[in-house]
Scaffold this motif. Structure first.
Motif, PDB file in Angstrom:
ATOM      1  N   TYR A  17       0.825  -1.199   0.000  1.00 41.53           N
ATOM      2  CA  TYR A  17       0.000   0.000   0.000  1.00 41.53           C
ATOM      3  C   TYR A  17       0.864   1.255   0.000  1.00 41.53           C
ATOM      4  N   ALA A  18       0.210   2.372  -0.310  1.00 44.80           N
ATOM      5  CA  ALA A  18       0.885   3.668  -0.279  1.00 44.80           C
ATOM      6  C   ALA A  18      -0.002   4.660   0.450  1.00 44.80           C
ATOM      7  N   LEU A  19       0.627   5.627   1.109  1.00 42.08           N
ATOM      8  CA  LEU A  19      -0.069   6.757   1.718  1.00 42.08           C
ATOM      9  C   LEU A  19       0.271   7.983   0.886  1.00 42.08           C
ATOM     10  N   ARG A  20      -0.755   8.745   0.511  1.00 43.19           N
ATOM     11  CA  ARG A  20      -0.549   9.899  -0.368  1.00 43.19           C
ATOM     12  C   ARG A  20      -1.116  11.157   0.273  1.00 43.19           C
ATOM     13  N   ASP A  21      -0.371  12.234   0.122  1.00 32.76           N
ATOM     14  CA  ASP A  21      -0.770  13.546   0.627  1.00 32.76           C
ATOM     15  C   ASP A  21      -1.719  14.173  -0.397  1.00 32.76           C
ATOM     16  N   PRO A  22      -2.976  14.446  -0.020  1.00 34.02           N
ATOM     17  CA  PRO A  22      -3.935  14.994  -0.985  1.00 34.02           C
ATOM     18  C   PRO A  22      -3.631  16.436  -1.394  1.00 34.02           C
ATOM     19  N   ARG A  23      -2.784  17.103  -0.627  1.00 33.56           N
ATOM     20  CA  ARG A  23      -2.484  18.508  -0.919  1.00 33.56           C
ATOM     21  C   ARG A  23      -1.577  18.651  -2.131  1.00 33.56           C
ATOM     22  N   ASP A  24      -0.695  17.681  -2.335  1.00 30.90           N
ATOM     23  CA  ASP A  24       0.205  17.761  -3.492  1.00 30.90           C
ATOM     24  C   ASP A  24       0.175  16.497  -4.348  1.00 30.90           C
ATOM     25  N   GLY A  25      -0.609  15.488  -3.917  1.00 31.44           N
ATOM     26  CA  GLY A  25      -0.737  14.256  -4.680  1.00 31.44           C
ATOM     27  C   GLY A  25       0.472  13.343  -4.605  1.00 31.44           C
ATOM     28  N   LYS A  26       1.408  13.617  -3.697  1.00 32.81           N
ATOM     29  CA  LYS A  26       2.634  12.830  -3.625  1.00 32.81           C
ATOM     30  C   LYS A  26       2.515  11.704  -2.600  1.00 32.81           C
ATOM     31  N   ILE A  27       3.045  10.565  -2.983  1.00 35.37           N
ATOM     32  CA  ILE A  27       3.118   9.435  -2.074  1.00 35.37           C
ATOM     33  C   ILE A  27       4.255   9.695  -1.098  1.00 35.37           C
ATOM     34  N   PHE A  28       3.962   9.540   0.188  1.00 36.06           N
ATOM     35  CA  PHE A  28       5.006   9.778   1.182  1.00 36.06           C
ATOM     36  C   PHE A  28       5.366   8.542   1.989  1.00 36.06           C
ATOM     37  N   TYR A  29       4.675   7.432   1.749  1.00 41.62           N
ATOM     38  CA  TYR A  29       5.019   6.212   2.465  1.00 41.62           C
ATOM     39  C   TYR A  29       4.507   5.010   1.683  1.00 41.62           C
ATOM     40  N   VAL A  30       5.303   3.952   1.642  1.00 43.15           N
ATOM     41  CA  VAL A  30       4.912   2.677   1.050  1.00 43.15           C
ATOM     42  C   VAL A  30       5.204   1.591   2.061  1.00 43.15           C
ATOM     43  N   GLY A  31       4.272   0.674   2.223  1.00 45.96           N
ATOM     44  CA  GLY A  31       4.463  -0.422   3.156  1.00 45.96           C
ATOM     45  C   GLY A  31       3.744  -1.664   2.676  1.00 45.96           C
ATOM     46  N   GLN A  32       3.831  -2.700   3.461  1.00 48.36           N
ATOM     47  CA  GLN A  32       3.149  -3.950   3.146  1.00 48.36           C
ATOM     48  C   GLN A  32       2.541  -4.501   4.413  1.00 48.36           C
ATOM     49  N   GLY A  33       1.507  -5.303   4.259  1.00 46.39           N
ATOM     50  CA  GLY A  33       0.906  -5.875   5.447  1.00 46.39           C
ATOM     51  C   GLY A  33      -0.264  -6.770   5.135  1.00 46.39           C
ATOM     52  N   ILE A  34      -0.926  -7.166   6.202  1.00 43.42           N
ATOM     53  CA  ILE A  34      -2.149  -7.956   6.136  1.00 43.42           C
ATOM     54  C   ILE A  34      -3.160  -7.296   7.060  1.00 43.42           C
ATOM     55  N   ASN A  35      -4.398  -7.724   6.921  1.00 41.10           N
ATOM     56  CA  ASN A  35      -5.481  -7.218   7.761  1.00 41.10           C
ATOM     57  C   ASN A  35      -5.540  -5.688   7.729  1.00 41.10           C
ATOM     58  N   ASP A  36      -5.418  -5.036   8.872  1.00 41.15           N
ATOM     59  CA  ASP A  36      -5.604  -3.585   8.963  1.00 41.15           C
ATOM     60  C   ASP A  36      -4.304  -2.793   8.990  1.00 41.15           C
ATOM     61  N   ARG A  37      -3.221  -3.352   8.475  1.00 42.67           N
ATOM     62  CA  ARG A  37      -1.908  -2.688   8.567  1.00 42.67           C
ATOM     63  C   ARG A  37      -1.948  -1.262   8.043  1.00 42.67           C
ATOM     64  N   VAL A  38      -2.597  -1.026   6.925  1.00 38.94           N
ATOM     65  CA  VAL A  38      -2.620   0.323   6.343  1.00 38.94           C
ATOM     66  C   VAL A  38      -3.229   1.329   7.315  1.00 38.94           C
ATOM     67  N   PHE A  39      -4.174   0.878   8.132  1.00 36.65           N
ATOM     68  CA  PHE A  39      -4.846   1.784   9.062  1.00 36.65           C
ATOM     69  C   PHE A  39      -4.075   1.990  10.369  1.00 36.65           C
ATOM     70  N   GLU A  40      -3.126   1.114  10.656  1.00 34.09           N
ATOM     71  CA  GLU A  40      -2.381   1.235  11.910  1.00 34.09           C
ATOM     72  C   GLU A  40      -1.644   2.567  12.010  1.00 34.09           C
ATOM     73  N   HIS A  41      -1.234   3.130  10.875  1.00 32.55           N
ATOM     74  CA  HIS A  41      -0.553   4.428  10.890  1.00 32.55           C
ATOM     75  C   HIS A  41      -1.500   5.528  11.386  1.00 32.55           C
ATOM     76  N   PHE A  42      -2.750   5.469  10.936  1.00 27.31           N
ATOM     77  CA  PHE A  42      -3.740   6.472  11.358  1.00 27.31           C
ATOM     78  C   PHE A  42      -4.103   6.283  12.821  1.00 27.31           C
ATOM     79  N   ASN A  43      -4.216   5.027  13.247  1.00 29.15           N
ATOM     80  CA  ASN A  43      -4.507   4.759  14.657  1.00 29.15           C
ATOM     81  C   ASN A  43      -3.353   5.222  15.545  1.00 29.15           C
ATOM     82  N   GLU A  44      -2.123   5.041  15.054  1.00 27.33           N
ATOM     83  CA  GLU A  44      -0.953   5.525  15.797  1.00 27.33           C
ATOM     84  C   GLU A  44      -0.986   7.051  15.904  1.00 27.33           C
ATOM     85  N   ALA A  45      -1.357   7.716  14.815  1.00 27.96           N
ATOM     86  CA  ALA A  45      -1.463   9.180  14.842  1.00 27.96           C
ATOM     87  C   ALA A  45      -2.547   9.626  15.823  1.00 27.96           C
TER      88      ALA A  45
END
Length: 124
Positions: A17-45
């Motif tokens: 997966y990738a996380l993208r900044d909607p303000r400039d359209g740039k991807i700022f993070y790429v990772g891999q995972g299973i289940n809810d990994r992509v959301f763990e960054h938001f939960n951490e925030a």
């Protein structure tokens, strides 16, 4: 807490997966995972906000997420590949190809532990 439902988790399997900044359209993070990994960054925030953690202790990825939220935007998340076999290093290869491709584009990446390994080994 953000989560996928059970059917979504089954369909996704292992993913990149990738996380993208909607303000400039740039991807700022790429990772891999299973289940809810992509959301763990938001939960951490969310947890950083709730605990009043000092910025000095936050990763640059979390600071970027919080900055996006403070500008009344949502971080865009993109599933780049899914149902990746878990018995080999296909996800690592996909992730490293994305990092390598970023060298020739306007993407901005915040290195994760995998990108540090790549750079140390001069794969890119």
């Amino acid at each position: 807490q953000r989560t996928f439902d059970i059917l979504q988790k089954e369909k996704l399997g292992k993913y990149v997966y990738a996380l993208r900044d909607p303000r400039d359209g740039k991807i700022f993070y790429v990772g891999q995972g299973i289940n809810d990994r992509v959301f763990e960054h938001f939960n951490e925030a969310d947890n950083c906000i709730n605990s009043s953690m000092p910025f000095k202790q936050m990763s640059s990825k979390i600071i970027r997420i919080l900055d996006i939220w403070n500008n009344n935007e949502d971080v865009e998340w993109i599933i780049l590949a899914h149902n990746i076999p878990t018995d080999n290093n296909v996800a690592d290869l996909i992730e490293s190809a994305i990092f390598a491709g970023s060298r020739f584009s306007s993407f901005i990446f915040i290195p994760n532990s995998f990108s540090s390994i790549i750079e140390k080994n001069k794969i890119i």
